[in-house]
Design a protein around this motif. Structure first.
Motif, short mmCIF file in Angstrom:
data_model
loop_
_atom_site.label_atom_id
_atom_site.label_comp_id
_atom_site.label_asym_id
_atom_site.label_seq_id
_atom_site.Cartn_x
_atom_site.Cartn_y
_atom_site.Cartn_z
N ARG A 15 4.89 2.41 1.84
CA ARG A 15 3.59 2.70 2.46
C ARG A 15 3.34 4.20 2.50
O ARG A 15 2.24 4.67 2.18
CB ARG A 15 3.56 2.13 3.88
N ARG A 16 4.34 4.95 2.90
CA ARG A 16 4.19 6.41 2.93
C ARG A 16 3.95 6.97 1.53
O ARG A 16 3.17 7.90 1.35
CB ARG A 16 5.44 7.06 3.53
N TRP A 17 4.62 6.43 0.56
CA TRP A 17 4.47 6.90 -0.81
C TRP A 17 3.05 6.64 -1.31
O TRP A 17 2.46 7.47 -1.98
CB TRP A 17 5.49 6.21 -1.72
N ASN A 18 2.49 5.50 -0.97
CA ASN A 18 1.13 5.17 -1.42
C ASN A 18 0.08 6.02 -0.72
O ASN A 18 -1.02 6.18 -1.26
CB ASN A 18 0.85 3.68 -1.19
N ARG A 19 0.38 6.55 0.46
CA ARG A 19 -0.57 7.39 1.19
C ARG A 19 -0.25 8.87 1.07
O ARG A 19 -0.74 9.66 1.86
CB ARG A 19 -0.59 6.99 2.66
N ARG A 20 0.52 9.27 0.09
CA ARG A 20 0.91 10.67 -0.05
C ARG A 20 -0.30 11.53 -0.41
O ARG A 20 -1.29 11.04 -0.94
CB ARG A 20 2.02 10.83 -1.09
#
Length: 147
Positions: free
Chosen positions: A87-92
């Motif tokens: 999730r964090r990677w997709n919202r970077r």
């Protein structure tokens, strides 16, 4: 111990991989890890104890064998942490395309960069790049041009 700390150590990661296939007796785990990593039996026992102390594995003492298996809660925790990271990677934020270049503060010189050999009038170029030029009567090939 955080789930990433468990998976960071290669020996523990291999133990988790083996236990992901099902229950195994401690002798089999020791034999596989000792063969693959060249560590002693006490090192394998140390990693198994860490996994056991943090409730990442469950033990079934069925004399004369001790069976190890992964705790279902550990697998759920591992899955949850990986999803959180995804999730964090997709919202970077930042540059998403690898072809985008970073902004430059200074405009590059039209004469080239010193030391890169791109300026044909650079008196400090290496002799190999000056091999085709005629010697201009300077005291050394590296001295600046005389006006």
């Amino acid at each position: 111990m955080h789930v990433y700390e468990v998976m960071a150590e290669p020996v523990r990661r291999r133990i988790v991989e083996i236990l992901a296939s099902g229950e195994h007796i401690v002798g089999d785990l020791e034999a596989i890890v000792m063969l693959e990593f060249g560590v002693g039996r006490s090192a394998v026992q140390h990693h198994l104890r860490l996994l056991r102390d943090h409730d990442f594995v469950e033990i079934n003492d069925d004399w004369p064998n001790r069976w190890y298996r992964l705790n279902d809660d550990f697998v759920a925790l591992l899955t949850r942490e990986v999803k959180s990271l995804k999730r964090r990677w997709n919202r970077r934020i930042g540059w998403r395309e690898p072809t985008e270049s970073l902004p430059t503060r200074y405009r590059p010189s039209t004469r080239g960069y010193r030391g890169h050999g791109t300026d044909p009038d650079d008196p400090w170029r290496s002799p190999a790049s000056r091999a085709g030029q005629k010697y201009s009567g300077r005291s050394t090939p590296f001295s600046p041009p005389q006006a």
